[in-house]
Design a protein around this motif. Structure first.
Motif, mmCIF file in Angstrom:
data_model
loop_
_atom_site.group_PDB
_atom_site.id
_atom_site.type_symbol
_atom_site.label_atom_id
_atom_site.label_comp_id
_atom_site.label_asym_id
_atom_site.label_seq_id
_atom_site.Cartn_x
_atom_site.Cartn_y
_atom_site.Cartn_z
ATOM 1 N N TYR A 1 -2.513 -58.286 8.478
ATOM 2 C CA TYR A 1 -2.271 -58.386 9.918
ATOM 3 C C TYR A 1 -1.687 -57.084 10.471
ATOM 4 C CZ TYR A 1 -3.442 -63.315 9.838
ATOM 5 O OH TYR A 1 -4.125 -64.507 9.710
ATOM 6 N N ALA A 2 -0.889 -56.397 9.668
ATOM 7 C CA ALA A 2 -0.349 -55.101 10.105
ATOM 8 C C ALA A 2 -1.472 -54.082 10.261
ATOM 9 C CB ALA A 2 0.692 -54.613 9.103
ATOM 10 N N GLN A 3 -2.414 -54.075 9.332
ATOM 11 C CA GLN A 3 -3.550 -53.162 9.429
ATOM 12 C C GLN A 3 -4.423 -53.495 10.632
ATOM 13 O OE1 GLN A 3 -5.215 -53.706 5.448
ATOM 14 N NE2 GLN A 3 -4.634 -51.619 4.929
ATOM 15 N N GLN A 4 -4.622 -54.778 10.880
ATOM 16 C CA GLN A 4 -5.433 -55.188 12.021
ATOM 17 C C GLN A 4 -4.811 -54.706 13.327
ATOM 18 O OE1 GLN A 4 -6.786 -59.321 12.023
ATOM 19 N NE2 GLN A 4 -6.370 -59.456 14.205
ATOM 20 N N ARG A 5 -3.488 -54.806 13.417
ATOM 21 C CA ARG A 5 -2.789 -54.353 14.622
ATOM 22 C C ARG A 5 -2.943 -52.841 14.810
ATOM 23 N NH1 ARG A 5 1.513 -56.608 13.540
ATOM 24 N NH2 ARG A 5 2.571 -54.957 12.401
ATOM 25 N N LEU A 6 -2.762 -52.085 13.737
ATOM 26 C CA LEU A 6 -2.852 -50.624 13.843
ATOM 27 C C LEU A 6 -4.279 -50.166 14.121
ATOM 28 C CD1 LEU A 6 -0.419 -49.457 11.017
ATOM 29 C CD2 LEU A 6 -0.079 -49.325 13.488
ATOM 30 N N LEU A 7 -5.255 -50.861 13.561
ATOM 31 C CA LEU A 7 -6.645 -50.496 13.827
ATOM 32 C C LEU A 7 -7.004 -50.767 15.289
ATOM 33 C CD1 LEU A 7 -9.249 -49.415 12.645
ATOM 34 C CD2 LEU A 7 -9.862 -51.729 11.952
ATOM 35 N N PHE A 8 -6.488 -51.857 15.835
ATOM 36 C CA PHE A 8 -6.698 -52.154 17.249
ATOM 37 C C PHE A 8 -6.101 -51.065 18.130
ATOM 38 C CE2 PHE A 8 -4.873 -54.026 21.135
ATOM 39 C CZ PHE A 8 -6.032 -54.429 21.778
ATOM 40 N N LEU A 9 -4.863 -50.653 17.812
ATOM 41 C CA LEU A 9 -4.219 -49.596 18.593
ATOM 42 C C LEU A 9 -4.961 -48.273 18.455
ATOM 43 C CD1 LEU A 9 -0.481 -50.424 17.774
ATOM 44 C CD2 LEU A 9 -1.690 -50.836 19.930
#
Length: 321
Positions: free
Chosen positions: A54-62
């Motif tokens: 979920y942390a990676q998903q958030r950073l990829l979105f940003l």
């Protein structure tokens, strides 16, 4: 429960369809058992597509919103005095990338979803640049420029290494990673293991680093299997109950020097900017009856096995005042 049995149960849980995982998790909660007690297991080779944490998903979105932003770069610079064996240096870096799969990971979109792809190639592009004659001010400016370069999360690499040579006995080694594959803990771990590998190569001896029973991708799989089975909904309900339904936007005067004002969540009392922020700012007391919510993040490395891995296990907690 012995570890072998716990690992077998964890692997079985992850491999089950979502509905069955929900049923098992519900039964565990009813009987007072915690899924956290089950170990993170090595299962990435049994999964077709490796999910993002979920942390990676958030950073990829940003990153998709601002691909040229370097805010989530994780920089490291080491001043090296004495003669350097460049071949041993390059080999030590290659062994480090070979050991930690997150350092050779890129992110691929398929069927409308992103997943991790671990590359087989563990070679590192070590760029050696002569900066002889540059003063300290120019050298620091060059390092800042290097660290400000954005990453391409879709094509990689996630690690950039450059050796700035001032003389035969004076160098600066710069390493820059994206936060999506590393954190502060990872940086310290990488430096420690790199030094061990480099010294071992110089002395022509084998370095026995601790075994890595799991990689970061295993953590991402474990986290998804757990949260998607109902734990994510349970935690969301908890925070909604704690924070309430009303989430007003606060109008806070903000003094910023050095760059445009960022969009932030501020505390209700005057404070200085958090450690590590690249700008200087001050928050002033909020006016009005509304409660103020503040988010704070930190590493989530409760599992001992996860403490040896390079990656971005991250959690965020909310506070209300």
């Amino acid at each position: 429960m012995d570890r072998t049995t716990a690992e077998r149960i964890a692997k079985r849980f992850i491999s089950l369809p979502l509905e069955q995982r929900r049923q098992i998790l519900d039964k565990m909660i009813e009987t007072g058992q915690s899924f956290r007690l089950l170990p993170i297991v090595s299962i990435r080779h049994e999964i077709g597509r490796l999910p993002l944490s979920y942390a990676q998903q958030r950073l990829l979105f940003l990153w998709q919103l601002e691909p040229d932003n370097s805010f989530y770069n994780v920089p490291m610079a080491v001043r090296l005095h004495g003669r350097l064996d460049e071949q041993a240096l390059h080999r030590a870096l290659t062994l480090l990338v070979q050991r930690h799969e997150s350092l050779r990971t890129r992110f691929v979109s398929a069927d409308g979803e992103f997943h991790q792809e671990i590359l087989e190639d563990s070679s590192v592009a070590l760029e050696i640049v002569s900066v002889a004659g540059q003063d300290e001010t120019s050298l620091k400016a060059r390092i800042r420029d290097e660290f400000a370069q954005p990453f391409d999360l879709l094509n990689g690499p996630m690690l950039r290494v450059k050796l700035l040579r001032l003389s035969d006995t004076d160098q600066v080694l710069t390493l820059c990673l994206h936060h999506i594959v590393s954190d502060g803990w990872s940086g310290e771990l990488m430096v420690k293991e790199f030094v061990q590998l480099y010294e071992g190569l110089l002395e022509e001896r084998t370095v026995e680093l601790p075994e890595l029973p799991i990689q970061y991708a295993d953590y991402a799989i474990w986290q998804r299997a757990w949260l998607e089975a109902g734990e994510g909904e349970r935690q969301l309900a908890y925070w909604k109950a704690q924070l309430g339904e009303e989430q007003p936007v606060l109008e806070l005067p903000l003094i910023v020097s050095g760059r445009p004002a960022p969009v932030i969540v501020a505390r209700s009392s005057r404070s200085r900017s958090p450690k590590g922020w690249p700008w200087s700012c001050e928050y002033w007391p909020a006016r009005g009856p509304h409660a103020v919510h503040a988010g704070s993040g930190g590493s989530s490395r409760g599992a001992v096995t996860l403490q040896r891995s390079v990656g971005h296990p991250y959690r965020c907690a909310q506070r209300r005042s």
